[in-house]
Design a protein around this motif. Sequence first.
Motif, PDB file in Angstrom:
ATOM      1  N   PHE A   1     -17.689  45.913 -21.440  1.00  0.00           N
ATOM      2  CA  PHE A   1     -18.620  44.873 -21.003  1.00  0.00           C
ATOM      3  C   PHE A   1     -19.268  44.205 -22.205  1.00  0.00           C
ATOM      4  N   VAL A   2     -19.313  42.879 -22.162  1.00  0.00           N
ATOM      5  CA  VAL A   2     -19.976  42.088 -23.188  1.00  0.00           C
ATOM      6  C   VAL A   2     -21.024  41.173 -22.557  1.00  0.00           C
ATOM      7  N   ASP A   3     -21.205  41.297 -21.260  1.00  0.00           N
ATOM      8  CA  ASP A   3     -22.117  40.431 -20.520  1.00  0.00           C
ATOM      9  C   ASP A   3     -22.949  41.280 -19.559  1.00  0.00           C
ATOM     10  N   ARG A   4     -24.249  41.243 -19.715  1.00  0.00           N
ATOM     11  CA  ARG A   4     -25.138  42.052 -18.872  1.00  0.00           C
ATOM     12  C   ARG A   4     -25.078  41.639 -17.399  1.00  0.00           C
ATOM     13  N   ASP A   5     -24.954  40.357 -17.143  1.00  0.00           N
ATOM     14  CA  ASP A   5     -24.863  39.896 -15.753  1.00  0.00           C
ATOM     15  C   ASP A   5     -23.586  40.408 -15.086  1.00  0.00           C
ATOM     16  N   ARG A   6     -22.493  40.380 -15.817  1.00  0.00           N
ATOM     17  CA  ARG A   6     -21.224  40.878 -15.282  1.00  0.00           C
ATOM     18  C   ARG A   6     -21.322  42.379 -14.993  1.00  0.00           C
ATOM     19  N   LEU A   7     -21.995  43.111 -15.871  1.00  0.00           N
ATOM     20  CA  LEU A   7     -22.201  44.545 -15.648  1.00  0.00           C
ATOM     21  C   LEU A   7     -22.993  44.780 -14.369  1.00  0.00           C
ATOM     22  N   GLU A   8     -24.061  44.025 -14.184  1.00  0.00           N
ATOM     23  CA  GLU A   8     -24.874  44.184 -12.981  1.00  0.00           C
ATOM     24  C   GLU A   8     -24.057  43.883 -11.721  1.00  0.00           C
ATOM     25  N   GLU A   9     -23.210  42.858 -11.768  1.00  0.00           N
ATOM     26  CA  GLU A   9     -22.349  42.537 -10.625  1.00  0.00           C
ATOM     27  C   GLU A   9     -21.403  43.692 -10.303  1.00  0.00           C
ATOM     28  N   LYS A  10     -20.806  44.276 -11.333  1.00  0.00           N
ATOM     29  CA  LYS A  10     -19.861  45.395 -11.144  1.00  0.00           C
ATOM     30  C   LYS A  10     -20.578  46.593 -10.544  1.00  0.00           C
ATOM     31  N   ILE A  11     -21.734  46.911 -11.070  1.00  0.00           N
ATOM     32  CA  ILE A  11     -22.501  48.049 -10.556  1.00  0.00           C
ATOM     33  C   ILE A  11     -22.901  47.795  -9.106  1.00  0.00           C
ATOM     34  N   ALA A  12     -23.360  46.598  -8.819  1.00  0.00           N
ATOM     35  CA  ALA A  12     -23.762  46.262  -7.450  1.00  0.00           C
ATOM     36  C   ALA A  12     -22.576  46.379  -6.504  1.00  0.00           C
ATOM     37  N   ASP A  13     -21.426  45.850  -6.893  1.00  0.00           N
ATOM     38  CA  ASP A  13     -20.224  45.959  -6.057  1.00  0.00           C
ATOM     39  C   ASP A  13     -19.897  47.417  -5.762  1.00  0.00           C
ATOM     40  N   ASP A  14     -19.908  48.238  -6.801  1.00  0.00           N
ATOM     41  CA  ASP A  14     -19.580  49.658  -6.638  1.00  0.00           C
ATOM     42  C   ASP A  14     -20.579  50.365  -5.731  1.00  0.00           C
ATOM     43  N   ILE A  15     -21.855  50.106  -5.946  1.00  0.00           N
ATOM     44  CA  ILE A  15     -22.891  50.792  -5.163  1.00  0.00           C
ATOM     45  C   ILE A  15     -22.850  50.363  -3.706  1.00  0.00           C
ATOM     46  N   TYR A  16     -22.717  49.077  -3.449  1.00  0.00           N
ATOM     47  CA  TYR A  16     -22.653  48.620  -2.061  1.00  0.00           C
ATOM     48  C   TYR A  16     -21.393  49.148  -1.359  1.00  0.00           C
ATOM     49  N   ASP A  17     -20.282  49.255  -2.095  1.00  0.00           N
ATOM     50  CA  ASP A  17     -19.058  49.810  -1.505  1.00  0.00           C
ATOM     51  C   ASP A  17     -19.216  51.292  -1.168  1.00  0.00           C
ATOM     52  N   GLU A  18     -19.900  52.027  -2.039  1.00  0.00           N
ATOM     53  CA  GLU A  18     -20.069  53.469  -1.850  1.00  0.00           C
ATOM     54  C   GLU A  18     -21.173  53.815  -0.849  1.00  0.00           C
ATOM     55  N   ASN A  19     -22.076  52.873  -0.575  1.00  0.00           N
ATOM     56  CA  ASN A  19     -23.234  53.139   0.282  1.00  0.00           C
ATOM     57  C   ASN A  19     -23.328  52.105   1.393  1.00  0.00           C
ATOM     58  N   GLU A  20     -22.271  51.971   2.157  1.00  0.00           N
ATOM     59  CA  GLU A  20     -22.206  50.924   3.183  1.00  0.00           C
ATOM     60  C   GLU A  20     -23.307  51.054   4.230  1.00  0.00           C
ATOM     61  N   GLU A  21     -23.730  52.263   4.498  1.00  0.00           N
ATOM     62  CA  GLU A  21     -24.735  52.490   5.541  1.00  0.00           C
ATOM     63  C   GLU A  21     -26.170  52.404   5.013  1.00  0.00           C
ATOM     64  N   ALA A  22     -26.334  52.366   3.705  1.00  0.00           N
ATOM     65  CA  ALA A  22     -27.681  52.369   3.114  1.00  0.00           C
ATOM     66  C   ALA A  22     -28.323  50.990   3.215  1.00  0.00           C
ATOM     67  N   SER A  23     -29.644  50.980   3.156  1.00  0.00           N
ATOM     68  CA  SER A  23     -30.376  49.713   3.201  1.00  0.00           C
ATOM     69  C   SER A  23     -30.210  48.963   1.875  1.00  0.00           C
ATOM     70  N   ASP A  24     -30.456  47.662   1.927  1.00  0.00           N
ATOM     71  CA  ASP A  24     -30.389  46.848   0.709  1.00  0.00           C
ATOM     72  C   ASP A  24     -31.399  47.333  -0.319  1.00  0.00           C
ATOM     73  N   GLU A  25     -32.573  47.732   0.143  1.00  0.00           N
ATOM     74  CA  GLU A  25     -33.615  48.204  -0.768  1.00  0.00           C
ATOM     75  C   GLU A  25     -33.147  49.455  -1.512  1.00  0.00           C
ATOM     76  N   HIS A  26     -32.515  50.370  -0.784  1.00  0.00           N
ATOM     77  CA  HIS A  26     -32.018  51.596  -1.418  1.00  0.00           C
ATOM     78  C   HIS A  26     -30.940  51.260  -2.447  1.00  0.00           C
ATOM     79  N   CYS A  27     -30.023  50.372  -2.088  1.00  0.00           N
ATOM     80  CA  CYS A  27     -28.970  49.982  -3.020  1.00  0.00           C
ATOM     81  C   CYS A  27     -29.548  49.300  -4.257  1.00  0.00           C
ATOM     82  N   GLU A  28     -30.546  48.452  -4.073  1.00  0.00           N
ATOM     83  CA  GLU A  28     -31.188  47.792  -5.216  1.00  0.00           C
ATOM     84  C   GLU A  28     -31.834  48.816  -6.149  1.00  0.00           C
TER      85      GLU A  28
END
Length: 77
Positions: free
Chosen positions: A26-53
Amino acid sequence: MYCSSISFGISEILDCDFYDYDDSVFVDRDRLEEKIADDIYDENEEASDEHCEELIKSKLEELEPYWKKVIAIYASN
């Protein structure tokens, strides 16, 4: 192989064993945040948005010390 344009600049990379979808560092912090968000939302489909954030924020804080300043070399034809 020859390059018609070479330039240098100060940049930063994420210097740890955590890679983008194409196995690049990673050379871009925004791209890193997008990747992490994608992974977390995929792994926690039942969790609330607040928990994922909260999980995203926690992971970004965990990785913060691994951002390193580098001299980047950019080459193109």
